[in-house]
Motif scaffolding. Sequence first.
Motif, PDB file in Angstrom:
ATOM      1  N   VAL A   6      28.247  44.393  -8.977  1.00 61.62           N
ATOM      2  CA  VAL A   6      29.273  44.112  -7.970  1.00 61.62           C
ATOM      3  C   VAL A   6      30.291  43.176  -8.606  1.00 61.62           C
ATOM      4  N   LEU A   7      31.519  43.647  -8.754  1.00 60.74           N
ATOM      5  CA  LEU A   7      32.590  42.833  -9.335  1.00 60.74           C
ATOM      6  C   LEU A   7      33.452  42.281  -8.218  1.00 60.74           C
ATOM      7  N   LEU A   8      33.511  40.956  -8.128  1.00 59.08           N
ATOM      8  CA  LEU A   8      34.307  40.288  -7.109  1.00 59.08           C
ATOM      9  C   LEU A   8      35.581  39.746  -7.744  1.00 59.08           C
ATOM     10  N   VAL A   9      36.719  40.107  -7.178  1.00 66.26           N
ATOM     11  CA  VAL A   9      38.008  39.681  -7.707  1.00 66.26           C
ATOM     12  C   VAL A   9      38.513  38.487  -6.900  1.00 66.26           C
ATOM     13  N   ALA A  10      38.805  37.392  -7.589  1.00 64.76           N
ATOM     14  CA  ALA A  10      39.297  36.183  -6.928  1.00 64.76           C
ATOM     15  C   ALA A  10      40.582  35.719  -7.612  1.00 64.76           C
ATOM     16  N   GLY A  33      13.369  41.791  -2.782  1.00 65.79           N
ATOM     17  CA  GLY A  33      12.896  43.051  -3.322  1.00 65.79           C
ATOM     18  C   GLY A  33      13.885  44.179  -3.471  1.00 65.79           C
ATOM     19  N   ALA A  34      15.181  43.922  -3.381  1.00 60.36           N
ATOM     20  CA  ALA A  34      16.155  44.999  -3.577  1.00 60.36           C
ATOM     21  C   ALA A  34      15.972  45.588  -4.976  1.00 60.36           C
ATOM     22  N   SER A  35      15.797  46.892  -5.032  1.00 56.75           N
ATOM     23  CA  SER A  35      15.587  47.555  -6.311  1.00 56.75           C
ATOM     24  C   SER A  35      16.336  48.886  -6.339  1.00 56.75           C
ATOM     25  N   PRO A  36      17.294  49.029  -7.270  1.00 62.24           N
ATOM     26  CA  PRO A  36      17.664  48.061  -8.312  1.00 62.24           C
ATOM     27  C   PRO A  36      18.385  46.851  -7.730  1.00 62.24           C
ATOM     28  N   PRO A  37      18.270  45.695  -8.380  1.00 61.19           N
ATOM     29  CA  PRO A  37      18.899  44.484  -7.856  1.00 61.19           C
ATOM     30  C   PRO A  37      20.412  44.495  -8.077  1.00 61.19           C
ATOM     31  N   TYR A  38      21.085  43.624  -7.342  1.00 63.40           N
ATOM     32  CA  TYR A  38      22.526  43.449  -7.516  1.00 63.40           C
ATOM     33  C   TYR A  38      22.785  42.446  -8.642  1.00 63.40           C
ATOM     34  N   ARG A  39      23.817  42.714  -9.425  1.00 63.99           N
ATOM     35  CA  ARG A  39      24.326  41.717 -10.381  1.00 63.99           C
ATOM     36  C   ARG A  39      25.759  41.415  -9.999  1.00 63.99           C
ATOM     37  N   MET A  40      26.029  40.171  -9.681  1.00 65.72           N
ATOM     38  CA  MET A  40      27.348  39.774  -9.197  1.00 65.72           C
ATOM     39  C   MET A  40      28.152  39.107 -10.301  1.00 65.72           C
ATOM     40  N   LEU A  74      33.429  47.391  -6.264  1.00 63.03           N
ATOM     41  CA  LEU A  74      34.559  46.507  -6.558  1.00 63.03           C
ATOM     42  C   LEU A  74      34.983  45.874  -5.246  1.00 63.03           C
ATOM     43  N   LEU A  75      35.046  44.545  -5.204  1.00 63.55           N
ATOM     44  CA  LEU A  75      35.395  43.855  -3.967  1.00 63.55           C
ATOM     45  C   LEU A  75      36.489  42.831  -4.228  1.00 63.55           C
ATOM     46  N   VAL A  76      37.560  42.908  -3.438  1.00 64.19           N
ATOM     47  CA  VAL A  76      38.678  41.972  -3.553  1.00 64.19           C
ATOM     48  C   VAL A  76      38.596  40.977  -2.404  1.00 64.19           C
ATOM     49  N   SER A  99      39.232  50.300 -10.002  1.00 57.02           N
ATOM     50  CA  SER A  99      38.778  51.116  -8.879  1.00 57.02           C
ATOM     51  C   SER A  99      38.238  52.461  -9.342  1.00 57.02           C
ATOM     52  N   ALA A 100      38.771  52.968 -10.467  1.00 55.77           N
ATOM     53  CA  ALA A 100      38.313  54.250 -11.001  1.00 55.77           C
ATOM     54  C   ALA A 100      36.919  54.140 -11.621  1.00 55.77           C
ATOM     55  N   LEU A 101      36.463  52.917 -11.880  1.00 55.39           N
ATOM     56  CA  LEU A 101      35.143  52.703 -12.469  1.00 55.39           C
ATOM     57  C   LEU A 101      34.086  52.379 -11.422  1.00 55.39           C
ATOM     58  N   ALA A 102      34.493  52.305 -10.143  1.00 54.93           N
ATOM     59  CA  ALA A 102      33.593  51.853  -9.083  1.00 54.93           C
ATOM     60  C   ALA A 102      33.152  53.003  -8.177  1.00 54.93           C
ATOM     61  N   ARG A 103      31.900  52.925  -7.733  1.00 53.07           N
ATOM     62  CA  ARG A 103      31.406  53.899  -6.747  1.00 53.07           C
ATOM     63  C   ARG A 103      32.066  53.677  -5.404  1.00 53.07           C
ATOM     64  N   ARG A 104      32.285  52.428  -5.036  1.00 52.67           N
ATOM     65  CA  ARG A 104      32.984  52.110  -3.793  1.00 52.67           C
ATOM     66  C   ARG A 104      33.888  50.912  -4.028  1.00 52.67           C
ATOM     67  N   VAL A 105      34.969  50.888  -3.286  1.00 53.58           N
ATOM     68  CA  VAL A 105      35.986  49.839  -3.401  1.00 53.58           C
ATOM     69  C   VAL A 105      36.110  49.166  -2.048  1.00 53.58           C
ATOM     70  N   SER A 106      36.200  47.851  -2.034  1.00 53.33           N
ATOM     71  CA  SER A 106      36.207  47.149  -0.752  1.00 53.33           C
ATOM     72  C   SER A 106      37.066  45.896  -0.817  1.00 53.33           C
ATOM     73  N   SER A 107      37.385  45.398   0.359  1.00 47.39           N
ATOM     74  CA  SER A 107      38.110  44.131   0.459  1.00 47.39           C
ATOM     75  C   SER A 107      37.568  43.354   1.638  1.00 47.39           C
ATOM     76  N   VAL A 108      37.728  42.058   1.548  1.00 40.76           N
ATOM     77  CA  VAL A 108      37.356  41.166   2.641  1.00 40.76           C
ATOM     78  C   VAL A 108      38.618  40.503   3.162  1.00 40.76           C
TER      79      VAL A 108
END
Length: 320
Positions: A6-10, A33-40, A74-76, A99-108
Motif C-alpha cells: 500500500v503506497l500512501l502519497v503525502a 492474521g491478515a495473510s498476505p500482510p499489508y506493507r505500508m 495507491l492511496l492519496v 496508478s497504472a501499477l496499482a490494483r486499486r487507486v483511492s483517495s481520502v
Amino acid sequence: MDERLVLLVAYDGAELLDIACVTSCLDIANRIGASPPYRMVLATPGKRTVRCDSGLQLQADVALERFNEPMDTLLVSGGLGHEDAAADRSLVGHVRRLSALARRVSSVCTGATVLAATGLLSGRRITTHWMYADQLAAKHPDVDVDADPIYIRDGEIATSGGVTSALDLTMSFIEEDHGEAIARGVALGTVTYLQRPAAQSQMSMFVASRLSGDLLVRRLRDHIVSHPNSDLSTPALARLAGVSERHLSRMFLTHVEQTPAQYVRGVRTEAAAHLLVSGELPLAAVARQCGFGSTESLRQAFLDRYGVPPSQYRRTQTPA
C-alpha cells in the motif's frame, strides 16, 4: 502474493488522520492474521519530510519520483495542502504514472482533488469532504461529485469523504481482501463499527441541525431532531413556526435544500439507526419511537438511505 503493498502519497499540509486511520487499521489487520500482510510505504516528493496540518512532521520512506514497484493499493491523502498538491505537475504526473501499477487507486478526503487533477476521475462518481465538494465539482465538471456518502467505489477507483471516513474505506478494503473475521477484529481493535454503509451521509442530521443561517429554520430543525416521534407533518410544522405551508417549504428548500418531509424522514431514519446499534428494541418499537407508522415504512426508509433493511443494518453495524 507475499504481501499487499500500500503506497500512501503525502505532501506538505496533509491531514495526519487521513494517513493514520489507514495505516493503523492495516497494521492491526496484520497483527491479527491478515495473510498476505499489508506493507505500508509513505511516499513524498523528493522523499522530503512533510509537515502535516497539525504541525507534526512525517518522515517519508521513499521518493514519489523514484518509486516503481507494482502495488496493491495507491492511496492519496487529503489535507489543507490539497490545492497546492494538485497544482504540482510533477506530483500529479507521478500519481498518474503509479496508478497504472496499482490494483486499486483511492483517495481520502480532499485527496480527491489530486486524483481529479490526474484525469483518473473523469466520468466517475466520487466523493470528497463535504466542505470542498462544490469547489471540486466546479473545477472538474467531468467528474460526478457526490458530497453525501462516506465513501464511493467506482470500479478500481475508491474515494472517501472527510477525515475519519478513511477508516470506513480501509475497513471495506480489509473485508474485501481478508474477509469479515479479520475486519471484525480490526473493528474491535479500533473500537469502532465493523463498517458503516458506504451510502451513509457524511453530515449527521444531529450535527447539521445548527448549520442553517436562518434562526427559525434552526429552531424547527432542533425541534425535529428532539421530537422524531411527534407530528412532524408539513402542516404541523407550519403551525409551530407560525407561517404558511408554502413559506415553510420555501425556507427549507432555501436553507436546507430539502423539503420539510424529506428532512424529517432523514432525521427519523438516522435516529432509528442509532437505536438499532445501541440497544435491543424490536423493530416495531424502534419504528414507533422514531415516528414511523409501521415497520414497513422504517424498512423502506433504510433501503432508500443505506441500501440495506434495518435488520441487516443492526446485524452488521452493532459492535461485537
